[in-house]
Design a protein around this motif. Structure first.
Motif, PDB file in Angstrom:
ATOM      1  N   ALA A  99       7.043   4.223   8.465  1.00  0.00           N
ATOM      2  CA  ALA A  99       8.181   3.303   8.569  1.00  0.00           C
ATOM      3  C   ALA A  99       7.785   2.041   9.313  1.00  0.00           C
ATOM      4  CB  ALA A  99       9.349   3.996   9.268  1.00  0.00           C
ATOM      5  N   GLY A 100       6.992   2.202  10.380  1.00  0.00           N
ATOM      6  CA  GLY A 100       6.510   1.046  11.122  1.00  0.00           C
ATOM      7  C   GLY A 100       5.600   0.184  10.282  1.00  0.00           C
ATOM      8  N   GLY A 101       4.802   0.835   9.432  1.00  0.00           N
ATOM      9  CA  GLY A 101       3.919   0.093   8.545  1.00  0.00           C
ATOM     10  C   GLY A 101       4.680  -0.756   7.548  1.00  0.00           C
ATOM     11  N   ARG A 102       5.755  -0.200   6.970  1.00  0.00           N
ATOM     12  CA  ARG A 102       6.572  -0.963   6.012  1.00  0.00           C
ATOM     13  C   ARG A 102       7.205  -2.180   6.684  1.00  0.00           C
ATOM     14  NH1 ARG A 102       7.918   4.273   4.187  1.00  0.00           N
ATOM     15  NH2 ARG A 102       9.782   4.331   5.513  1.00  0.00           N
ATOM     16  N   ARG A 103       7.715  -1.968   7.878  1.00  0.00           N
ATOM     17  CA  ARG A 103       8.341  -3.071   8.593  1.00  0.00           C
ATOM     18  C   ARG A 103       7.305  -4.138   8.945  1.00  0.00           C
ATOM     19  NH1 ARG A 103       8.360  -5.007  13.400  1.00  0.00           N
ATOM     20  NH2 ARG A 103      10.138  -6.183  14.228  1.00  0.00           N
ATOM     21  N   ALA A 104       6.132  -3.700   9.404  1.00  0.00           N
ATOM     22  CA  ALA A 104       5.086  -4.646   9.783  1.00  0.00           C
ATOM     23  C   ALA A 104       4.662  -5.499   8.596  1.00  0.00           C
ATOM     24  CB  ALA A 104       3.884  -3.893  10.353  1.00  0.00           C
ATOM     25  N   VAL A 131       2.202  -5.374  15.715  1.00  0.00           N
ATOM     26  CA  VAL A 131       1.195  -4.318  15.604  1.00  0.00           C
ATOM     27  C   VAL A 131      -0.180  -4.915  15.894  1.00  0.00           C
ATOM     28  CG1 VAL A 131       2.506  -2.945  13.928  1.00  0.00           C
ATOM     29  CG2 VAL A 131       0.906  -4.715  13.120  1.00  0.00           C
ATOM     30  N   SER A 132      -1.189  -4.069  16.014  1.00  0.00           N
ATOM     31  CA  SER A 132      -2.560  -4.542  16.211  1.00  0.00           C
ATOM     32  C   SER A 132      -3.137  -5.028  14.876  1.00  0.00           C
ATOM     33  CB  SER A 132      -3.437  -3.422  16.760  1.00  0.00           C
ATOM     34  OG  SER A 132      -3.630  -2.426  15.771  1.00  0.00           O
ATOM     35  N   VAL A 133      -4.258  -5.719  14.966  1.00  0.00           N
ATOM     36  CA  VAL A 133      -4.907  -6.222  13.754  1.00  0.00           C
ATOM     37  C   VAL A 133      -5.299  -5.078  12.828  1.00  0.00           C
ATOM     38  CG1 VAL A 133      -6.992  -7.359  12.896  1.00  0.00           C
ATOM     39  CG2 VAL A 133      -5.719  -8.368  14.793  1.00  0.00           C
ATOM     40  N   ARG A 134      -5.923  -4.053  13.384  1.00  0.00           N
ATOM     41  CA  ARG A 134      -6.351  -2.926  12.560  1.00  0.00           C
ATOM     42  C   ARG A 134      -5.166  -2.219  11.918  1.00  0.00           C
ATOM     43  NH1 ARG A 134     -11.403  -1.907  10.896  1.00  0.00           N
ATOM     44  NH2 ARG A 134     -11.376   0.276  11.464  1.00  0.00           N
ATOM     45  N   ALA A 135      -4.081  -2.079  12.673  1.00  0.00           N
ATOM     46  CA  ALA A 135      -2.891  -1.434  12.125  1.00  0.00           C
ATOM     47  C   ALA A 135      -2.308  -2.257  10.982  1.00  0.00           C
ATOM     48  CB  ALA A 135      -1.854  -1.233  13.221  1.00  0.00           C
ATOM     49  N   LEU A 136      -2.304  -3.574  11.144  1.00  0.00           N
ATOM     50  CA  LEU A 136      -1.789  -4.444  10.088  1.00  0.00           C
ATOM     51  C   LEU A 136      -2.652  -4.341   8.829  1.00  0.00           C
ATOM     52  CD1 LEU A 136       0.405  -6.634   9.506  1.00  0.00           C
ATOM     53  CD2 LEU A 136      -1.377  -8.318  10.013  1.00  0.00           C
ATOM     54  N   GLN A 137      -3.962  -4.328   9.015  1.00  0.00           N
ATOM     55  CA  GLN A 137      -4.858  -4.223   7.869  1.00  0.00           C
ATOM     56  C   GLN A 137      -4.639  -2.914   7.118  1.00  0.00           C
ATOM     57  OE1 GLN A 137      -8.491  -4.781  10.079  1.00  0.00           O
ATOM     58  NE2 GLN A 137      -8.689  -6.927   9.467  1.00  0.00           N
ATOM     59  N   ARG A 138      -4.479  -1.820   7.852  1.00  0.00           N
ATOM     60  CA  ARG A 138      -4.246  -0.527   7.205  1.00  0.00           C
ATOM     61  C   ARG A 138      -2.892  -0.492   6.504  1.00  0.00           C
ATOM     62  NH1 ARG A 138      -6.479   1.779  11.937  1.00  0.00           N
ATOM     63  NH2 ARG A 138      -4.398   2.348  12.653  1.00  0.00           N
ATOM     64  N   ALA A 139      -1.876  -1.089   7.129  1.00  0.00           N
ATOM     65  CA  ALA A 139      -0.552  -1.108   6.516  1.00  0.00           C
ATOM     66  C   ALA A 139      -0.558  -1.926   5.222  1.00  0.00           C
ATOM     67  CB  ALA A 139       0.474  -1.680   7.505  1.00  0.00           C
ATOM     68  N   PHE A 140      -1.242  -3.054   5.214  1.00  0.00           N
ATOM     69  CA  PHE A 140      -1.340  -3.865   4.003  1.00  0.00           C
ATOM     70  C   PHE A 140      -2.069  -3.106   2.898  1.00  0.00           C
ATOM     71  CE2 PHE A 140      -0.169  -8.463   4.084  1.00  0.00           C
ATOM     72  CZ  PHE A 140       0.625  -8.420   5.214  1.00  0.00           C
ATOM     73  N   ALA A 141      -3.154  -2.439   3.267  1.00  0.00           N
ATOM     74  CA  ALA A 141      -3.916  -1.684   2.266  1.00  0.00           C
ATOM     75  C   ALA A 141      -3.060  -0.568   1.677  1.00  0.00           C
ATOM     76  CB  ALA A 141      -5.178  -1.117   2.900  1.00  0.00           C
ATOM     77  N   ALA A 142      -2.284   0.111   2.537  1.00  0.00           N
ATOM     78  CA  ALA A 142      -1.468   1.239   2.079  1.00  0.00           C
ATOM     79  C   ALA A 142      -0.270   0.794   1.255  1.00  0.00           C
ATOM     80  CB  ALA A 142      -1.003   2.058   3.287  1.00  0.00           C
ATOM     81  N   LYS A 143       0.394  -0.275   1.664  1.00  0.00           N
ATOM     82  CA  LYS A 143       1.640  -0.690   1.011  1.00  0.00           C
ATOM     83  C   LYS A 143       1.434  -1.679  -0.134  1.00  0.00           C
ATOM     84  CE  LYS A 143       3.620   1.743   4.174  1.00  0.00           C
ATOM     85  NZ  LYS A 143       4.021   3.134   3.835  1.00  0.00           N
ATOM     86  N   LEU A 144       0.440  -2.548  -0.009  1.00  0.00           N
ATOM     87  CA  LEU A 144       0.251  -3.606  -0.999  1.00  0.00           C
ATOM     88  C   LEU A 144      -1.063  -3.508  -1.760  1.00  0.00           C
ATOM     89  CD1 LEU A 144       1.496  -6.709   1.062  1.00  0.00           C
ATOM     90  CD2 LEU A 144       2.826  -5.250  -0.466  1.00  0.00           C
ATOM     91  N   GLY A 145      -1.990  -2.707  -1.239  1.00  0.00           N
ATOM     92  CA  GLY A 145      -3.311  -2.665  -1.851  1.00  0.00           C
ATOM     93  C   GLY A 145      -4.079  -3.949  -1.663  1.00  0.00           C
TER      94      GLY A 145
END
Length: 209
Positions: A99-104, A131-145
């Motif tokens: 959920a945090g990843g989607r919001r980020a 969020v941190s840089v690494r967390a943002l990168q992972r969230a983008f990869a997971a949600k947007l590819g």
């Protein structure tokens, strides 16, 4: 400060390099192991990028385009890391709740659209999303590819298209000037990226403008 610039040595500001490295999820320069002997191919790329920066730095297009100046610095940083640094190290980060990843991702995408005309270091985008840089990168990869940088580039290519299509309503312009305005320092690569996203070369939209 950029008038009549002549580059004979390439000197990188360490704090600025660290900002770029953070955006790529790498450790700051002082914590990276430096190679005692750079690989020849990487060293040649470093020299080529330095020559590109030297040639571009003296142009009026470069002087008047902050995003392009930052893009050139990013190229220099990438070439420096490839040639001289051990890239095997990266910071470890805690996972982000879905959920945090989607919001980020939502906040970060909105932020990049609002600030596309400004310099957008990834740490700044991550901070805006909370969020941190690494967390943002992972969230983008997971949600947007995609990577955050991909989303920024897509938005800037969209803005470049708007500028080209409205070129006749203001001062005369060229594809090169519009490309530089949106952070693209190589006209050929800009044209290729533009065509891949919009289905036709930028010159076509300039003619329609």
């Amino acid at each position: 400060m950029w008038r009549d610039v002549r580059l004979r040595h390439t000197i990188l500001d360490i704090a600025a390099v660290d900002d770029v490295l953070a955006g790529w999820g790498l450790l700051p320069v002082r914590l990276l192991r430096l190679r005692s002997a750079p690989r020849q191919a990487a060293l040649q790329r470093w020299k080529a990028v330095s020559r590109h920066a030297q040639a571009y730095a003296g142009s009026a297009t470069f002087i008047d385009a902050p995003l392009s100046r930052n893009a050139v610095f990013g190229l220099l940083t990438a070439a420096f890391v490839e040639a001289f640094a051990d890239r095997s190290q990266s910071p470890v980060d805690a996972p982000v709740h879905p959920a945090g990843g989607r919001r980020a991702v939502k906040v970060a995408v909105e932020y990049t659209r609002e600030h596309a005309a400004e310099d957008l270091p990834i740490p700044t985008v991550a901070a805006a999303a909370g969020v941190s840089v690494r967390a943002l990168q992972r969230a983008f990869a997971a949600k947007l590819g995609q990577r955050p940088l991909d989303v920024i580039r897509t938005e800037r290519l969209r803005r470049a298209r708007e500028d080209l299509r409205h070129s006749h309503s203001g001062a005369p312009t060229t594809v090169r000037v519009v490309a530089a305005r949106w952070g693209f320092t190589n006209a050929g690569r800009f044209a290729a990226a533009y065509a891949a996203q919009h289905g036709h070369p930028p010159a076509e939209d300039l003619r329609r403008g």
